[in-house]
Design an enzyme around this catalytic site. Structure first.
Site, PDB file in Angstrom:
ATOM      1  N   LYS A   1      10.044   2.025   0.065  1.00  0.00           N
ATOM      2  CA  LYS A   1       8.972   1.987   1.065  1.00  0.00           C
ATOM      3  C   LYS A   1       8.612   3.426   1.428  1.00  0.00           C
ATOM      4  O   LYS A   1       9.471   4.171   1.908  1.00  0.00           O
ATOM      5  CB  LYS A   1       9.459   1.216   2.297  1.00  0.00           C
ATOM      6  CG  LYS A   1       8.429   1.058   3.400  1.00  0.00           C
ATOM      7  CD  LYS A   1       8.911   0.038   4.432  1.00  0.00           C
ATOM      8  CE  LYS A   1       7.976  -0.034   5.625  1.00  0.00           C
ATOM      9  NZ  LYS A   1       8.454  -0.999   6.624  1.00  0.00           N
TER      10      LYS A   1
ATOM     11  N   ASP B   1      -2.194   6.851   2.889  1.00  0.00           N
ATOM     12  CA  ASP B   1      -1.635   7.881   1.994  1.00  0.00           C
ATOM     13  C   ASP B   1      -0.438   7.364   1.201  1.00  0.00           C
ATOM     14  O   ASP B   1       0.146   8.096   0.403  1.00  0.00           O
ATOM     15  CB  ASP B   1      -1.240   9.133   2.792  1.00  0.00           C
ATOM     16  CG  ASP B   1      -0.174   8.837   3.841  1.00  0.00           C
ATOM     17  OD1 ASP B   1       0.272   7.672   3.954  1.00  0.00           O
ATOM     18  OD2 ASP B   1       0.220   9.788   4.563  1.00  0.00           O
TER      19      ASP B   1
ATOM     20  N   ASP C   1       1.522 -11.463   7.055  1.00  0.00           N
ATOM     21  CA  ASP C   1       2.092 -10.697   5.939  1.00  0.00           C
ATOM     22  C   ASP C   1       3.478 -10.184   6.279  1.00  0.00           C
ATOM     23  O   ASP C   1       4.174  -9.650   5.409  1.00  0.00           O
ATOM     24  CB  ASP C   1       1.170  -9.529   5.553  1.00  0.00           C
ATOM     25  CG  ASP C   1       0.808  -8.658   6.742  1.00  0.00           C
ATOM     26  OD1 ASP C   1       0.298  -9.208   7.726  1.00  0.00           O
ATOM     27  OD2 ASP C   1       1.053  -7.448   6.696  1.00  0.00           O
TER      28      ASP C   1
ATOM     29  N   GLY D   1       0.812  -1.213   0.000  1.00  0.00           N
ATOM     30  CA  GLY D   1       0.000   0.000   0.000  1.00  0.00           C
ATOM     31  C   GLY D   1       0.841   1.257   0.000  1.00  0.00           C
ATOM     32  O   GLY D   1       0.350   2.361  -0.248  1.00  0.00           O
ATOM     33  N   ARG D   2       2.100   1.092   0.340  1.00  0.00           N
ATOM     34  CA  ARG D   2       2.989   2.268   0.358  1.00  0.00           C
ATOM     35  C   ARG D   2       4.404   1.868  -0.043  1.00  0.00           C
ATOM     36  O   ARG D   2       5.370   2.466   0.400  1.00  0.00           O
ATOM     37  CB  ARG D   2       3.007   2.901   1.731  1.00  0.00           C
ATOM     38  CG  ARG D   2       3.383   1.951   2.849  1.00  0.00           C
ATOM     39  CD  ARG D   2       3.788   2.745   4.033  1.00  0.00           C
ATOM     40  NE  ARG D   2       3.978   1.893   5.200  1.00  0.00           N
ATOM     41  CZ  ARG D   2       4.502   2.327   6.314  1.00  0.00           C
ATOM     42  NH1 ARG D   2       4.878   3.571   6.419  1.00  0.00           N
ATOM     43  NH2 ARG D   2       4.658   1.530   7.330  1.00  0.00           N
TER      44      ARG D   2
HETATM   45  P1  AMP Z   1       2.417  -3.027   7.999  1.00  0.00           P
HETATM   46  O1  AMP Z   1       1.695  -2.782   9.280  1.00  0.00           O
HETATM   47  O2  AMP Z   1       3.489  -2.022   7.704  1.00  0.00           O
HETATM   48  O3  AMP Z   1       2.898  -4.432   7.873  1.00  0.00           O
HETATM   49  O4  AMP Z   1       1.341  -2.790   6.845  1.00  0.00           O
HETATM   50  C1  AMP Z   1       0.159  -3.507   6.749  1.00  0.00           C
HETATM   51  C2  AMP Z   1      -0.552  -3.139   5.479  1.00  0.00           C
HETATM   52  O5  AMP Z   1      -0.934  -1.760   5.490  1.00  0.00           O
HETATM   53  C3  AMP Z   1       0.290  -3.313   4.226  1.00  0.00           C
HETATM   54  O6  AMP Z   1      -0.573  -3.740   3.196  1.00  0.00           O
HETATM   55  C4  AMP Z   1       0.802  -1.926   3.955  1.00  0.00           C
HETATM   56  O7  AMP Z   1       1.127  -1.724   2.606  1.00  0.00           O
HETATM   57  C5  AMP Z   1      -0.390  -1.088   4.376  1.00  0.00           C
HETATM   58  N1  AMP Z   1      -0.001   0.274   4.786  1.00  0.00           N
HETATM   59  C6  AMP Z   1       0.689   0.618   5.888  1.00  0.00           C
HETATM   60  N2  AMP Z   1       0.859   1.951   5.943  1.00  0.00           N
HETATM   61  C7  AMP Z   1       0.269   2.467   4.849  1.00  0.00           C
HETATM   62  C8  AMP Z   1       0.113   3.790   4.336  1.00  0.00           C
HETATM   63  N3  AMP Z   1       0.593   4.857   4.971  1.00  0.00           N
HETATM   64  N4  AMP Z   1      -0.539   3.913   3.170  1.00  0.00           N
HETATM   65  C9  AMP Z   1      -1.045   2.863   2.520  1.00  0.00           C
HETATM   66  N5  AMP Z   1      -0.925   1.602   2.947  1.00  0.00           N
HETATM   67  C10 AMP Z   1      -0.274   1.395   4.100  1.00  0.00           C
HETATM   68 MG    MG Z   2       4.003  -5.386   6.575  1.00  0.00          MG
END
Ligand code: AMP
Ligand code: MG
Length: 530
Positions: free
Chosen positions: A117, A129, A258, A96-97
């Protein structure tokens, strides 16, 4: 917005094997440009190891590519699709980012993912975002490099650029993009995604790809299916990895499916932290209200995650579902013993005790040693050597010896890293522990156990020095480095990175970094870094 291709010669050797998977697994996507990128930190020694020119990477054009304002020639970036159990709840996710710029082939012939990232929104951003804040990206940089120094399989950090844009979290924060390097970004959640939304052929394509990318040199037993071998190898690497986390007191903080790789590398340094005082219930993450991902739960959670991987693989394990389930269960049943063997070997080494090489380790058991060692491309520690016996006669007593020490540390709130560090230095441990009668008697027991070994005291001490880090990235030190760096003083972070690069050096420069947190930091909490 169209993105210009750049031609600067950094030394990239781009490949796009992930893009040959079925389209279900990704979406082609270019980064979203940022206003005013500036290089904040560059990992020069790692750049050189990757065959990249550090000076070229510092050039204006290269920095534009690390910020996503230009796309390096020869790449066709993509966002990967995946799913995941987040705190036990299954969700459809994806980058997502983040974006995979491509795979870089190193001079040593390693294929590595180069990921940005914080590079902007993608079709998988949901409400987000697509951006990342500078603090958390620097934190990932520092802790992933510290893990590498500790010899623990991990993604690496090549650079952080600031974007010149503010992003909105609970407050406005400076935006940044981390260049993350990984053996791959294939996650347990990638397989869950294939199982939930793909065909069996999609799942097979992913499994074949993963096998070729990470395990192609593993020999299959006669008649063994590649998919069962894949599951077993991942189980082995994860058993080795989680044992290494436990041995250094690393708490990942968000062990969602994930965030667990098929390569066996540690990934996604969000709310992670190293434990100070020994307590299995330790949790740093502010979002982990139930303590699901507490230090002491990590091995069980790893097995839970691996069970989700096994479930996803069922259609490939056997055409008959019940038979497939039986095969998966047998494979998963290997985890506890494998984990325990790694943990015991490592804990013994922390106490200067050598583990005998057992016949079962060199023979079958599916090549446990070689598989896990291959997974560790980091700095090698001195491996515990065999004492020549072919029978582990001290196993139960050693487990008890270790358990008793840990329990005393817990009771007396002793610092985990420092207790082992002081034992290594043959110095008295903290008075709270040292002055108890139980510890005094434990110490005598330990000394008599050491005396039973063939190896010399010097050999034991050497084993301890290569197993007990003199320094870990303590939370207050990491925070201090981040605060200084964000005010423009990079020196504090550079010194920290320096001492963390060789945690077993026991250098004088490391001494001041061994102090535990000040009282004000004892209730330290980490945030998810989103
Ligand atoms: P994480 O907690 O970093 O493992 O992220 C979990 C999910 O949320 C993943 O699919 C990320 O790509 C998405 N994600 C985390 N932060 C953001 C952000 N600021 N914008 C879009 N997607 C996000
Ligand atoms: Mg992750």
């Amino acid at each position: 917005m169209p993105v210009k291709k750049t031609e600067v010669n950094v030394g990239w050797k781009w490949h796009d094997s992930y893009g040959e998977l079925p389209e279900l697994f990704y979406t082609r996507q270019t980064p979203v440009p940022v206003r005013a990128p500036e290089l904040f930190v560059l990992n020069e020694s790692y750049a050189a190891a990757l065959g990249l020119g550090p000076d070229a990477l510092r050039s204006e054009e290269a920095v534009q590519t690390l910020a996503g304002n230009e796309v390096p020639a020869g790449t066709s970036p993509l966002a990967q699709a995946y799913a995941g159990h987040q705190f036990g709840h299954f969700n459809r996710l994806g980058d997502g980012r983040a974006l995979l710029l491509g795979e870089h082939m190193t001079p040593a012939g390693q294929r590595l993912d180069i990921q940005l990232k914080g590079s902007g929104r993608t079709p998988y951003s949901r409400g987000g975002d697509g951006r990342a804040a500078l603090g958390p990206m620097l934190r990932e940089y520092i802790i992933s490099e510290a893990m590498y120094g500790l010899g623990i399989p991990t993604t690496r950090s090549l650079a952080v650029v600031t974007t010149g844009e503010m992003i909105l979290r609970e407050q406005e924060l400076p935006g940044a993009i981390l260049t993350r390097v990984a053996a791959s970004h294939i996650r347990v959640g990638t397989f869950q995604y294939a199982a939930a939304w793909g065909s069996v052929e999609d799942l097979r394509a992913l499994a074949d790809y993963t096998w070729l990318r990470h395990y192609s040199d593993v020999l299959l037993a006669e008649g063994q299916s590649r998919y069962l071998a894949l599951l077993l190898e991942v189980i082995r690497r994860q058993a080795a990895l989680i044992a290494q986390w436990q041995l250094v007191g690393f708490i990942h903080g968000v062990m969602n499916t994930d965030n667990m790789t098929l390569s066996g590398e540690t990934i996604d340094y969000g709310p992670c932290a190293f434990m100070d005082q020994f307590d299995p219930a330790t949790v740093y993450s502010s979002i982990d209200q139930q303590g699901r991902y507490a230090y002491g739960n990590q091995p069980d959670i790893a097995l839970w995650n691996l069970a989700r991987l096994a479930e996803a693989l069922l259609p490939l394990l056997h055409e008959d579902e019940e038979a497939a389930i039986r095969i998966a269960q047998e494979a998963l049943a290997e985890f506890p013993d494998l984990y325990q063997a790694h943990w015991l070997r490592g804990m013994r080494a922390k106490l200067g005790l050598f583990t005998p090489a057992l016949a079962s380790e060199t023979a079958d058991v599916g090549g446990q040693q070689s598989a896990t060692e291959k997974g560790n491309e980091g700095n090698k520690r001195t491996e515990p050597r065999s004492d020549g016996h072919n029978h582990d006669e001290h196993k139960d007593a050693d487990e008890q010896l270790i358990f008793d020490l840990l329990q005393l540390m817990h009771q007396h709130r002793a610092d985990y890293t420092n207790t082992f560090r002081l034992l290594t230095l043959e110095q008295p441990v903290e008075p709270t522990l040292a002055e108890t009668a139980e510890y005094v008697s434990w110490y005598t027991r330990w000394q008599s156990r050491l005396a039973m070994q063939q190896q010399t005291r010097e050999q034991s001490l050497e084993l301890m020095r290569s197993s007990n880090p003199a320094v870990i990235p303590r939370n207050h030190r990491v925070e201090e480095a981040l605060v200084a760096a964000m005010k423009g003083d990079h020196g504090v972070m550079e010194r920290l990175l320096d001492v963390l690069a060789k945690p077993f050096a026991y250098s004088t420069a490391q001494e001041e970094y061994s102090a535990g947190p000040p009282d004000s930091m004892c209730n330290y909490r980490t945030f998810c870094g989103t």
